[in-house]
Design an enzyme around this catalytic site. Structure first.
Site, PDB file in Angstrom:
ATOM      1  N   ASP A   1      -3.302   4.324  -2.001  1.00 12.09           N
ATOM      2  CA  ASP A   1      -4.229   4.815  -0.968  1.00 12.09           C
ATOM      3  C   ASP A   1      -4.203   6.340  -0.927  1.00 12.09           C
ATOM      4  OD1 ASP A   1      -5.805   5.030   1.333  1.00 12.09           O
ATOM      5  OD2 ASP A   1      -4.174   4.505   2.689  1.00 12.09           O
ATOM      6  N   LEU A   2      -4.876   6.962  -1.915  1.00 11.94           N
ATOM      7  CA  LEU A   2      -4.849   8.432  -1.981  1.00 11.94           C
ATOM      8  C   LEU A   2      -6.153   9.057  -1.485  1.00 11.94           C
ATOM      9  CD1 LEU A   2      -3.045   9.030  -5.413  1.00 11.94           C
ATOM     10  CD2 LEU A   2      -2.058   9.007  -3.124  1.00 11.94           C
ATOM     11  N   LYS A   3      -7.160   8.234  -1.265  1.00 10.16           N
ATOM     12  CA  LYS A   3      -8.447   8.706  -0.702  1.00 10.16           C
ATOM     13  C   LYS A   3      -8.925   9.992  -1.382  1.00 10.16           C
ATOM     14  CE  LYS A   3      -7.565   6.813   3.939  1.00 10.16           C
ATOM     15  NZ  LYS A   3      -6.105   6.563   4.020  1.00 10.16           N
TER      16      LYS A   3
ATOM     17  N   ARG B   1      -2.926  -6.108  14.271  1.00 12.95           N
ATOM     18  CA  ARG B   1      -1.746  -6.267  15.121  1.00 12.95           C
ATOM     19  C   ARG B   1      -1.515  -7.741  15.437  1.00 12.95           C
ATOM     20  NH1 ARG B   1      -1.146  -2.068  13.591  1.00 12.95           N
ATOM     21  NH2 ARG B   1      -0.840  -0.070  14.634  1.00 12.95           N
TER      22      ARG B   1
ATOM     23  N   THR C   1     -11.314   5.660  10.427  1.00 13.76           N
ATOM     24  CA  THR C   1     -11.280   4.973  11.727  1.00 13.76           C
ATOM     25  C   THR C   1     -10.752   5.896  12.824  1.00 13.76           C
ATOM     26  OG1 THR C   1      -9.222   3.972  10.986  1.00 13.76           O
ATOM     27  CG2 THR C   1     -11.155   2.578  10.921  1.00 13.76           C
TER      28      THR C   1
ATOM     29  N   ASP D   1     -13.146  15.158  -4.194  1.00 19.87           N
ATOM     30  CA  ASP D   1     -13.221  16.469  -4.851  1.00 19.87           C
ATOM     31  C   ASP D   1     -14.498  16.458  -5.700  1.00 19.87           C
ATOM     32  OD1 ASP D   1     -12.580  18.965  -6.072  1.00 19.87           O
ATOM     33  OD2 ASP D   1     -10.450  18.537  -5.858  1.00 19.87           O
TER      34      ASP D   1
ATOM     35  N   GLY E   1       0.718  -2.460   8.676  1.00 17.09           N
ATOM     36  CA  GLY E   1       1.867  -1.561   8.619  1.00 17.09           C
ATOM     37  C   GLY E   1       2.897  -1.924   9.666  1.00 17.09           C
ATOM     38  N   ARG E   2       2.822  -1.215  10.799  1.00 21.05           N
ATOM     39  CA  ARG E   2       3.889  -1.303  11.796  1.00 21.05           C
ATOM     40  C   ARG E   2       4.166  -2.682  12.374  1.00 21.05           C
ATOM     41  NH1 ARG E   2       1.411   3.909  14.548  1.00 21.05           N
ATOM     42  NH2 ARG E   2      -0.375   2.941  13.518  1.00 21.05           N
TER      43      ARG E   2
ATOM     44  N   LYS F   1       0.854  -1.188   0.000  1.00 22.20           N
ATOM     45  CA  LYS F   1       0.000   0.000   0.000  1.00 22.20           C
ATOM     46  C   LYS F   1       0.888   1.236   0.000  1.00 22.20           C
ATOM     47  CE  LYS F   1      -2.286   1.708   3.719  1.00 22.20           C
ATOM     48  NZ  LYS F   1      -2.065   3.168   3.730  1.00 22.20           N
TER      49      LYS F   1
HETATM   50  O1  C5P Z   1       0.887   0.678  11.096  1.00 19.80           O
HETATM   51  P1  C5P Z   1      -0.540   0.284  10.886  1.00 19.80           P
HETATM   52  O2  C5P Z   1      -0.725  -1.207  10.714  1.00 19.80           O
HETATM   53  O3  C5P Z   1      -1.473   0.877  11.937  1.00 19.80           O
HETATM   54  O4  C5P Z   1      -0.907   0.937   9.485  1.00 19.80           O
HETATM   55  C1  C5P Z   1      -2.197   0.907   8.962  1.00 19.80           C
HETATM   56  C2  C5P Z   1      -2.210   1.561   7.627  1.00 19.80           C
HETATM   57  O5  C5P Z   1      -3.561   1.630   7.183  1.00 19.80           O
HETATM   58  C3  C5P Z   1      -1.708   3.004   7.624  1.00 19.80           C
HETATM   59  O6  C5P Z   1      -1.106   3.231   6.356  1.00 19.80           O
HETATM   60  C4  C5P Z   1      -2.966   3.826   7.774  1.00 19.80           C
HETATM   61  O7  C5P Z   1      -2.870   5.094   7.178  1.00 19.80           O
HETATM   62  C5  C5P Z   1      -3.962   2.981   6.989  1.00 19.80           C
HETATM   63  N1  C5P Z   1      -5.355   3.204   7.310  1.00 19.80           N
HETATM   64  C6  C5P Z   1      -5.888   3.045   8.577  1.00 19.80           C
HETATM   65  N2  C5P Z   1      -7.232   3.255   8.790  1.00 19.80           N
HETATM   66  C7  C5P Z   1      -8.004   3.610   7.774  1.00 19.80           C
HETATM   67  C8  C5P Z   1      -7.479   3.773   6.498  1.00 19.80           C
HETATM   68  C9  C5P Z   1      -6.137   3.552   6.291  1.00 19.80           C
HETATM   69  O8  C5P Z   1      -5.172   2.701   9.492  1.00 19.80           O
HETATM   70  N3  C5P Z   1      -9.301   3.778   7.979  1.00 19.80           N
END
Ligand code: C5P
Length: 236
Positions: free
Chosen positions: A58-60, A183, A121, A63, A212-213, A31
């Site tokens: 993921d540019l959301k 997680r 979220t 407009d 992500g993390r 992503k």
């Molecule tokens: O690090 P983590 O697992 O929390 O990353 C989640 C990813 O999903 C991030 O890039 C965050 O911007 C994205 N995201 C999110 N909630 C959303 C939309 C996108 O956490 N509703």
């Protein structure tokens, strides 16, 4: 169900992203968000495609319909796999986004899937009431946005794993639920409010997970990725 977890490349530069991807040593579904794309541009997508990665851009977008439609037409030429808009932009905006993607997809290639963001979220019910003047519960707003997205012809939504089953109920199994907030057991929630493990997400009705993390911040990212993937595919 999307077999591979989608890995959020939340890095500021291409250099850091490339170093991370080299360590992973496998083709991923990645992503690319605003941070990386806006600082580095479309060349990043070309590089990722050369490396055989699939891409969620993921540019959301949000407009007026004409602007979003034209932007999508251009973005479809990058041959990405998945892209999104804000459902708050409205049905006409979403329809034109889809139209733009259809028009911009090179012949013989598959149109990128289009999903929407309902309520972010990070938005609390209290904030939604105060700032958007919506008096209904947050879940009603999420479900309503999912429903109008489906009516506009979109392929699915980004949502919390905890909203996935209710969305599936209303919009059907084929309407995809892409869920961040994932997680591994023992990882810190950080700024995510309602988290789920990969296997919980599957049980809760997610059709794809964004991680992500838990992967990018792990001591051994490749190992963390395999663990997420196994849990998601129920091979643990
Ligand atoms: O690090 P983590 O697992 O929390 O990353 C989640 C990813 O999903 C991030 O890039 C965050 O911007 C994205 N995201 C999110 N909630 C959303 C939309 C996108 O956490 N509703």
């Amino acid at each position: 169900m999307e077999r591979e977890p989608i890995v959020a490349l939340d890095f500021p530069t291409w250099e850091i992203s490339r170093t991370f991807l080299e360590k992973m040593d496998t083709s991923l579904f990645v992503k690319v968000g605003m941070e990386l794309y806006l600082q580095n541009g479309p060349v990043i997508i070309e590089e990722l495609k050369k490396m055989n990665h699939r891409i969620f851009l993921d540019l959301k977008l949000h407009d007026i319909p004409n602007t979003v439609g034209r932007a999508m037409k251009g973005l479809a030429q990058l041959e990405i796999d998945l892209i999104n808009v804000h459902a708050a932009g409205g049905v006409t905006m979403m329809e034109q986004a889809l139209n733009g993607l259809v028009q911009g997809t090179p012949s013989g290639k598959e149109r990128p899937k289009l999903i929407s963001v309902t309520q972010l979220t990070s938005t609390s019910e209290e904030q939604m009431k105060k700032e958007q003047l919506i008096e209904k519960p947050l879940i009603n707003s999420v479900l309503h946005y999912a429903e109008i997205s489906r009516k506009a012809g979109l392929d699915g939504v980004v949502c919390s794993p905890h909203e996935a089953a209710a969305i599936r109920e209303i919009c059907g199994e084929d309407f995809i639920r892409v869920t961040p907030g994932i997680r591994l057991q023992g990882d810190a929630a950080q700024d995510q409010q309602r988290i789920a493990s990969p296997s919980q997400a599957r049980e809760l009705g997610s059709s794809a997970i964004v991680v992500g993390r838990s992967i990018t911040g792990a001591d051994e990212p490749a190992k963390a990725y395999q663990q997420v993937k196994s849990e998601w595919e129920r091979r643990v």
